[in-house]
Scaffold this motif. Sequence first.
Motif, PDB file in Angstrom:
ATOM      1  N   TYR A  31     -37.622  30.534  45.627  1.00  0.00           N
ATOM      2  CA  TYR A  31     -36.816  31.591  45.821  1.00  0.00           C
ATOM      3  C   TYR A  31     -35.622  30.932  45.048  1.00  0.00           C
ATOM      4  CZ  TYR A  31     -39.877  33.413  49.297  1.00  0.00           C
ATOM      5  OH  TYR A  31     -40.941  33.997  49.949  1.00  0.00           O
ATOM      6  N   ARG A  55     -26.732  38.543  55.601  1.00  0.00           N
ATOM      7  CA  ARG A  55     -27.651  39.581  55.306  1.00  0.00           C
ATOM      8  C   ARG A  55     -28.628  39.200  54.163  1.00  0.00           C
ATOM      9  NH1 ARG A  55     -22.990  43.567  54.045  1.00  0.00           N
ATOM     10  NH2 ARG A  55     -22.591  41.840  53.170  1.00  0.00           N
ATOM     11  N   SER A  56     -28.166  38.256  53.453  1.00  0.00           N
ATOM     12  CA  SER A  56     -29.222  37.882  52.303  1.00  0.00           C
ATOM     13  C   SER A  56     -30.629  37.193  52.777  1.00  0.00           C
ATOM     14  CB  SER A  56     -28.716  37.067  51.545  1.00  0.00           C
ATOM     15  OG  SER A  56     -29.453  36.292  50.555  1.00  0.00           O
ATOM     16  N   PRO A  57     -31.707  37.805  52.460  1.00  0.00           N
ATOM     17  CA  PRO A  57     -32.698  37.069  52.807  1.00  0.00           C
ATOM     18  C   PRO A  57     -32.832  35.545  52.266  1.00  0.00           C
ATOM     19  CG  PRO A  57     -33.255  39.085  51.367  1.00  0.00           C
ATOM     20  CD  PRO A  57     -31.721  38.899  51.269  1.00  0.00           C
ATOM     21  N   ASP A  60     -32.019  33.298  55.710  1.00  0.00           N
ATOM     22  CA  ASP A  60     -33.102  32.612  56.460  1.00  0.00           C
ATOM     23  C   ASP A  60     -33.978  31.741  55.850  1.00  0.00           C
ATOM     24  OD1 ASP A  60     -32.073  34.121  58.465  1.00  0.00           O
ATOM     25  OD2 ASP A  60     -33.177  35.944  58.453  1.00  0.00           O
ATOM     26  N   LEU A  61     -34.456  31.921  54.683  1.00  0.00           N
ATOM     27  CA  LEU A  61     -35.227  30.937  53.730  1.00  0.00           C
ATOM     28  C   LEU A  61     -34.664  29.428  53.843  1.00  0.00           C
ATOM     29  CD1 LEU A  61     -36.293  33.319  50.843  1.00  0.00           C
ATOM     30  CD2 LEU A  61     -37.661  32.743  52.490  1.00  0.00           C
ATOM     31  N   HIS A  90     -36.849  37.571  42.689  1.00  0.00           N
ATOM     32  CA  HIS A  90     -37.828  36.784  43.300  1.00  0.00           C
ATOM     33  C   HIS A  90     -39.122  36.833  42.415  1.00  0.00           C
ATOM     34  CE1 HIS A  90     -35.759  36.190  47.151  1.00  0.00           C
ATOM     35  NE2 HIS A  90     -35.829  37.680  47.222  1.00  0.00           N
TER      36      HIS A  90
END
Length: 158
Positions: A31, A55-57, A60-61, A90
Motif C-alpha cells: 500500500y 478517514r484514509s484507508p 488503519d493499515l 493501490h
Amino acid sequence: MTLDPALFRQAMSRFASGVTVVTTIVDAKPYGLTVSAFASLSLDPALTIIAIDKRSPMHDLLLQARAFAINILSSEQESLSRHFAGPQKHDWSEITAAAGIRSIPLLDGALANMECGLFQAVDGGDHTIFIGQVEHVTLRDGLPLLYYRGAYHDLVQR
C-alpha cells in the motif's frame, strides 16, 4: 472566534514542503499514500512523524502493520506522487520498488527511503500523528520534488 478552515488551508499552502510516499505492507499486499505532512522529530532515537487523515484507508493499515517506509521523492517523481494521491493508489502493476528489511516496498529512485517501526500513534484532531522509529536508511543524490500552493515545483539553486 471561529477560524475559517479555508483560510487556515490557504495559510498552510504557503509553506513549501517536500513530497513523500508512505508505503506499508499488510497480508503480503503493498500500500502507498502521498504524504506532505512529514518531519523529523528526534535524532536520538531517530524518530520521524507523519500525519494521516483518520478517514484514509491508510490510517488503519498503518495501525495494523505497525511499520512503514517514508520515500522522499525526487524532482523526477511527480508521476509517483500523483499516482499515490489518486484513486489508483493501490495499483502497483507499474511501480518499481524493492523490498525493505520488513518487506515494505521502497520506491526506486527516491532521494531517501526510511524504514520505520511504529514508535507511537498520537491523536491529532482529524489526523493521527504516526511516530516512526527509523531502523534503516537508503540515500540517493538528486533534487527534491516540492509542493507549494497546490502545485508541484522544482528546487531552483541560487
